[in-house]
Scaffold this motif. Structure first.
Motif, short mmCIF file in Angstrom:
data_model
loop_
_atom_site.label_atom_id
_atom_site.label_comp_id
_atom_site.label_asym_id
_atom_site.label_seq_id
_atom_site.Cartn_x
_atom_site.Cartn_y
_atom_site.Cartn_z
N TYR A 63 -29.88 84.04 -1.95
CA TYR A 63 -29.65 85.37 -2.50
C TYR A 63 -28.69 86.19 -1.65
O TYR A 63 -28.82 86.26 -0.44
N LEU A 64 -27.78 86.85 -2.32
CA LEU A 64 -26.91 87.84 -1.69
C LEU A 64 -27.72 89.11 -1.44
O LEU A 64 -27.64 89.72 -0.39
N SER A 65 -28.52 89.49 -2.43
CA SER A 65 -29.39 90.66 -2.32
C SER A 65 -30.74 90.30 -2.93
O SER A 65 -30.92 90.40 -4.15
N PRO A 66 -31.70 89.87 -2.10
CA PRO A 66 -33.01 89.50 -2.63
C PRO A 66 -33.70 90.65 -3.37
O PRO A 66 -34.35 90.42 -4.39
N SER A 67 -33.54 91.87 -2.88
CA SER A 67 -34.22 93.00 -3.52
C SER A 67 -33.66 93.30 -4.91
O SER A 67 -34.37 93.81 -5.77
N MET A 68 -32.40 92.96 -5.14
CA MET A 68 -31.79 93.20 -6.45
C MET A 68 -31.72 91.93 -7.29
O MET A 68 -31.26 91.96 -8.42
N GLY A 69 -32.15 90.81 -6.70
CA GLY A 69 -32.15 89.54 -7.43
C GLY A 69 -30.76 88.97 -7.68
O GLY A 69 -30.56 88.25 -8.65
N ILE A 70 -29.80 89.26 -6.81
CA ILE A 70 -28.43 88.77 -6.98
C ILE A 70 -28.22 87.56 -6.09
O ILE A 70 -28.36 87.64 -4.87
N LYS A 71 -27.90 86.43 -6.71
CA LYS A 71 -27.61 85.21 -5.95
C LYS A 71 -26.11 85.14 -5.66
O LYS A 71 -25.30 85.74 -6.36
N PHE A 72 -25.76 84.37 -4.63
CA PHE A 72 -24.34 84.18 -4.30
C PHE A 72 -23.59 83.58 -5.49
O PHE A 72 -22.45 83.94 -5.75
N GLU A 73 -24.23 82.68 -6.20
CA GLU A 73 -23.56 82.03 -7.34
C GLU A 73 -23.34 82.99 -8.50
O GLU A 73 -22.53 82.71 -9.38
N ASP A 74 -24.02 84.14 -8.50
CA ASP A 74 -23.83 85.13 -9.56
C ASP A 74 -22.57 85.98 -9.37
O ASP A 74 -22.14 86.66 -10.29
N VAL A 75 -22.01 85.94 -8.17
CA VAL A 75 -20.86 86.78 -7.86
C VAL A 75 -19.58 86.00 -8.16
O VAL A 75 -19.34 84.95 -7.56
N PRO A 76 -18.75 86.49 -9.07
CA PRO A 76 -17.50 85.79 -9.38
C PRO A 76 -16.47 85.99 -8.27
O PRO A 76 -16.63 86.85 -7.40
N ASN A 77 -15.42 85.21 -8.32
CA ASN A 77 -14.33 85.35 -7.36
C ASN A 77 -13.39 86.46 -7.80
O ASN A 77 -13.37 86.86 -8.96
N GLY A 78 -12.58 86.92 -6.86
CA GLY A 78 -11.54 87.88 -7.17
C GLY A 78 -12.04 89.28 -7.42
O GLY A 78 -13.11 89.69 -6.93
N LEU A 79 -11.27 90.03 -8.18
CA LEU A 79 -11.57 91.44 -8.42
C LEU A 79 -12.85 91.65 -9.22
O LEU A 79 -13.46 92.72 -9.13
N ALA A 80 -13.29 90.65 -9.95
CA ALA A 80 -14.53 90.78 -10.71
C ALA A 80 -15.74 90.94 -9.79
O ALA A 80 -16.78 91.45 -10.21
N ALA A 81 -15.61 90.55 -8.53
CA ALA A 81 -16.73 90.66 -7.58
C ALA A 81 -16.99 92.11 -7.19
O ALA A 81 -18.10 92.44 -6.75
N ILE A 82 -16.01 92.98 -7.34
CA ILE A 82 -16.17 94.37 -6.90
C ILE A 82 -17.37 95.03 -7.56
O ILE A 82 -18.14 95.72 -6.91
#
Length: 115
Positions: A63-82
């Protein structure tokens, strides 16, 4: 023509300065600009690798953010990650960038020679 003997100056154009930043002939300002150019080039190379590496090797597990339930694989590359990275994550990134800027000697010297 005070910087014509610097590394990187080549015929037929001589010193490439289309914006006229070097017209003041100030050697300290020239050294600072050259040092800054090298630093920005290195940051750009790291950014390019940061964009390509997850596509080639995959993303970290967990998880990138366990409290928000965001996994690293959920984050796209590039500007979409912002829009996907939480504000606290951007705060950490900005704090790290500030630390890197203020913790290193920024005085002009020989460009690229940092020890």
């Amino acid at each position: 023509r005070s910087f014509e003997s610097e590394i990187g100056v080549r015929a037929p154009t001589g010193l490439w300065d289309p914006a006229g930043f070097c017209k003041d002939h100030d050697a300290a300002r020239f050294a600072r600009r050259r040092q800054t150019e090298i630093k920005h080039g290195r940051v750009a190379m790291l950014a390019a690798m940061g964009y390509m590496t997850p596509e080639i090797t995959g993303k970290w597990p967990g998880y990138l953010s366990p409290s928000m339930g965001i996994k690293f694989e959920d984050v796209p590359n590039g500007l979409a990650a912002i829009s996907k990275v939480p504000a606290a994550g951007w705060g950490q990134i900005i704090a790290w960038m500030a630390y890197c800027e203020i913790s290193v000697n920024q005085k002009p010297g020989t460009p690229g020679a940092k020890g």
